[in-house]
Scaffold this active site. Structure first.
Site, PDB file in Angstrom:
ATOM      1  N   GLY A  47       1.216  -1.585   0.067  1.00  0.00           N
ATOM      2  CA  GLY A  47      -0.007   0.121  -0.391  1.00  0.00           C
ATOM      3  C   GLY A  47       0.754   1.065  -0.113  1.00  0.00           C
ATOM      4  O   GLY A  47       1.836   1.275   0.695  1.00  0.00           O
ATOM      5  N   TYR A  48       0.627   2.418  -0.716  1.00  0.00           N
ATOM      6  CA  TYR A  48       1.523   3.416  -0.484  1.00  0.00           C
ATOM      7  C   TYR A  48       0.188   4.920  -0.624  1.00  0.00           C
ATOM      8  O   TYR A  48       0.876   5.803  -0.734  1.00  0.00           O
ATOM      9  CB  TYR A  48       2.331   3.816  -2.303  1.00  0.00           C
ATOM     10  CG  TYR A  48       1.284   3.005  -3.428  1.00  0.00           C
ATOM     11  CD1 TYR A  48       0.746   4.376  -4.141  1.00  0.00           C
ATOM     12  CD2 TYR A  48       1.231   2.124  -4.036  1.00  0.00           C
ATOM     13  CE1 TYR A  48      -0.172   4.287  -5.262  1.00  0.00           C
ATOM     14  CE2 TYR A  48      -0.191   1.634  -4.824  1.00  0.00           C
ATOM     15  CZ  TYR A  48      -0.661   3.046  -6.003  1.00  0.00           C
ATOM     16  OH  TYR A  48      -0.949   3.131  -6.591  1.00  0.00           O
ATOM     17  N   SER A  50      -4.207   5.161  -0.757  1.00  0.00           N
ATOM     18  CA  SER A  50      -5.159   4.807   0.598  1.00  0.00           C
ATOM     19  C   SER A  50      -5.550   4.041   1.220  1.00  0.00           C
ATOM     20  O   SER A  50      -6.287   3.506   2.326  1.00  0.00           O
ATOM     21  CB  SER A  50      -7.148   5.130  -0.417  1.00  0.00           C
ATOM     22  OG  SER A  50      -6.668   4.304  -1.357  1.00  0.00           O
ATOM     23  N   GLU A 123      -9.615  -1.605  -6.652  1.00  0.00           N
ATOM     24  CA  GLU A 123      -8.467  -0.586  -7.454  1.00  0.00           C
ATOM     25  C   GLU A 123      -8.210  -0.785  -9.110  1.00  0.00           C
ATOM     26  O   GLU A 123      -7.593  -0.631  -9.745  1.00  0.00           O
ATOM     27  CB  GLU A 123      -7.086  -1.674  -7.122  1.00  0.00           C
ATOM     28  CG  GLU A 123      -6.813  -1.788  -5.694  1.00  0.00           C
ATOM     29  CD  GLU A 123      -6.548  -0.032  -4.892  1.00  0.00           C
ATOM     30  OE1 GLU A 123      -5.659   0.729  -6.015  1.00  0.00           O
ATOM     31  OE2 GLU A 123      -6.948   0.182  -3.977  1.00  0.00           O
TER      32      GLU A 123
END
Length: 216
Positions: A47-48, A50, A123
C-alpha cells in the site's frame, strides 16, 4: 490560452477511451495475477496511498516497506471516486523511477480469494493499473508483494501537468467518495501517522492549505 481553458482542453482529450472493465475482464486479470499461487502460502499486498489509511481488509501482519524503481505520484485520473468524467480528479499511482516508502500487508492464505476479489473491484475498475509482484525491502527482510503500478499506455495516466494545473485539479474535483483534496490530505496525514516521510507531498499539502486558509 488561460489556465482554465487549458484544463478544459485537457479534460476533453484525456478520457477518450475511458472504459470500465467488465466482470469477466476483471476476473481474468485477477486469475493471471494469482496464477503462480499454490493456495497455501500467505500473500503480501503493498500500500502506498489510500490502502495505508483505508485498507478495508483483514491482515495478519503489516510492515514498513521500501519499493525501489517506482515513486508515489498523483498521476492517475479519477473519473468516479474523486472526480467525474467531465471534471476528473487525481489519485496516486506508482510511477516509474525513484523509490517509494509504504506499508506491506500479509494476507492469510485462507482469506486470499475473497480479499483479492474485493481488492480488484477497488483498484482495477478500469484496468489503469498493472498488478505486479515486486520485491520490497523491510526491516525483517525482503518480501514480494502485489503492487498496483501505473500503466503508462492508458489515457488514464497523467503526465506533464504544471504545478498550477495540479493544484487547481485537486482543489476543484469531487467524486462519489468526496473531494479530491480530502483524499490528498488524508493520504498525507496517514503517511505522517505511519512515520513515512514524503517531502513532495508535504509541500503540496502546505500549498493547498495556504490557498484554502490564506493569511491576511
Amino acid at each position: 490560452m488561460n489556465s482554465s481553458d487549458s484544463l478544459e482542453s485537457l479534460f476533453a482529450t484525456s478520457g477518450a477511451s475511458f472504459r470500465l472493465l467488465t466482470d469477466e475482464q476483471r476476473q481474468a486479470s485477477l486469475d493471471a495475477a494469482l496464477a503462480h499461487w499454490n493456495g497455501r502460502d500467505d500473500l503480501w499486498v503493498y500500500g502506498y496511498g489510500s490502502l495505508i489509511w483505508r485498507p478495508e481488509f483483514d491482515f495478519v501482519e503489516r510492515r514498513h516497506a521500501l519499493l525501489r524503481g517506482y515513486h508515489r505520484s498523483l498521476c492517475l485520473w479519477s473519473r468516479v471516486n474523486r472526480g467525474t468524467p467531465e471534471r476528473p480528479g487525481l489519485v496516486f499511482g506508482l510511477d516509474a523511477g525513484g523509490s517509494c516508502r509504504g506499508i506491506a500487508y500479509r494476507i492469510a492464505a485462507a482469506n486470499v480469494p475473497a480479499t483479492f476479489t474485493e481488492l480488484w473491484k477497488r483498484e482495477m475498475p478500469s484496468g489503469a493499473y498493472l498488478p505486479k509482484w515486486l520485491a520490497c525491502a523491510t526491516d525483517a527482510g525482503e518480501l514480494r508483494a502485489l503492487a498496483f503500478v501505473m500503466d503508462r499506455s492508458k489515457d488514464a495516466y497523467v503526465r506533464d501537468l504544471t504545478r498550477e494545473q495540479l493544484i487547481a485539479i485537486v482543489r476543484d474535483a469531487h467524486g462519489s467518495y468526496g473531494p479530491c483534496s480530502e483524499y490528498v490530505l488524508e493520504t498525507a496525514q496517514a503517511l505522517e501517522d505511519a512515520g513515512i516521510h514524503d517531502h513532495k507531498l508535504k509541500t503540496l499539502v502546505r500549498e493547498l492549505k495556504a490557498l484554502s486558509f490564506p493569511r491576511d
